[in-house]
Write an enzyme that holds these catalytic residues in place. Structure first.
Site, PDB file in Angstrom:
ATOM      1  N   ALA A  67       0.732  -1.358  -0.157  1.00  0.00           N
ATOM      2  CA  ALA A  67      -0.044   0.022   0.084  1.00  0.00           C
ATOM      3  C   ALA A  67       0.881   1.498  -0.063  1.00  0.00           C
ATOM      4  CB  ALA A  67      -0.970   0.007   1.252  1.00  0.00           C
ATOM      5  N   GLY A 112       0.003  -5.028   0.651  1.00  0.00           N
ATOM      6  CA  GLY A 112      -1.262  -5.167   0.051  1.00  0.00           C
ATOM      7  C   GLY A 112      -1.055  -5.893  -1.557  1.00  0.00           C
ATOM      8  N   GLU A 115      -1.459  -9.235  -0.852  1.00  0.00           N
ATOM      9  CA  GLU A 115      -2.892  -9.546  -0.591  1.00  0.00           C
ATOM     10  C   GLU A 115      -3.602  -9.589  -1.985  1.00  0.00           C
ATOM     11  OE1 GLU A 115      -3.971  -7.597   3.664  1.00  0.00           O
ATOM     12  OE2 GLU A 115      -2.994  -6.340   2.270  1.00  0.00           O
ATOM     13  N   GLU A 135       3.486  -5.598   7.637  1.00  0.00           N
ATOM     14  CA  GLU A 135       2.853  -4.428   8.407  1.00  0.00           C
ATOM     15  C   GLU A 135       3.178  -4.334   9.861  1.00  0.00           C
ATOM     16  OE1 GLU A 135       0.313  -5.469   4.787  1.00  0.00           O
ATOM     17  OE2 GLU A 135       1.644  -6.944   6.185  1.00  0.00           O
TER      18      GLU A 135
END
Length: 260
Positions: A67, A112, A115, A135
């Site tokens: 992200a 992300g 993911e 994270e």
């Protein structure tokens, strides 16, 4: 098909589409704009006549590096939750596409990016691919489905180990854990491998593949007995459809089926 996006590029010239995350200067990091454009694109693709989709990242360094932390850092709690929910909507849309999807991972697939890759049906990777959910190193947790999907792939204990350590995983280890299916020498060979797999799958009934994917998704979280009931109903519903008639007729006549 709409393709007036700024951060993604969709190529639907063939039976298998190619969806590229196109922010190479930011290592294809996912921000709000990328997610909104992905949501619009994947919503349109729900009714597409494509037979498959390959998800890739622009450039040689990253599939999706994660992200966009610079955009995330100042978010208040409610804004962060909305951002996570938007990312989850995107991954759910990817999972629900009625045709097979492959994440073609070259370089970094972290946070992300990992993911997003896990929301595809399969992950193929080049030798230089790197996976991870780092994270916790930032005082965060995965927000786009990582806490849920990784455990379903590798089991609860291994998912905890990867999330709690935040360590990177090579393509070789990722294959041994069942995260990815195939490893290729470089990005060019990776894309060639994806296309070759689709040639194999696309010789079959795309309608049957869509129903098999749908049935697996609908039944996998149910008990075995409930899942079998879902399967039996879907099995009955596919009978006497156009492609079922062609496939079974071709088998009886000892010829190759011509699925239209």
């Amino acid at each position: 098909m709409t393709n007036n996006f700024e951060t993604i590029v969709l190529d639907t010239t063939g039976e298998v589409g190619i969806l590229t995350i196109n922010r190479p200067a930011k290592l294809n990091a996912l921000n709000i704009q990328v997610h909104r454009e992905l949501k619009a694109c994947l919503t349109e693709l729900q009714n597409s006549k494509l037979k498959g989709l390959i998800l890739i990242g622009e450039g040689e360094k990253a599939f999706i590096a994660g992200a966009d932390i610079a955009e995330m850092k100042p978010m208040a709690s409610g804004e962060a939750q909305a951002f996570a929910e938007l990312g989850q909507q995107v991954t759910l849309l990817m999972e629900s596409l009625p045709f097979p999807t492959i994440a073609a991972v070259n370089g970094f697939a972290l946070g992300g990016g990992f993911e997003m890759a896990m929301s595809c049906d399969f992950i193929f990777a080049s030798k230089n691919a790197v996976f991870g959910l780092p994270e916790v190193k930032l005082g965060l947790i995965p927000g786009f489905g990582g806490t849920q999907r990784l455990a379903r792939i590798v089991g609860e204990r291994r998912a905890k180990e990867l999330m709690f350590s935040g360590r990177n995983v090579t393509s070789e280890e990722a294959k041994s854990l069942g995260i990815i299916l195939e490893v290729f020498e470089d990005k060019a060979k990776l894309l060639e491998g994806c296309q070759n797999w689709f040639k194999l799958a696309n010789a079959n009934s795309n309608y049957a593949i869509a129903r098999a994917k749908e049935t697996l998704r609908d039944g996998i979280e149910k008990s075995l007995v409930e899942g079998l009931a879902v399967e039996a109903k879907a099995f009955g519903n596919i009978f006497q459809t156009e492609q079922m008639i062609e496939g079974t007729t071709a088998f009886v006549e000892k010829r190759k089926a011509n699925f239209k």
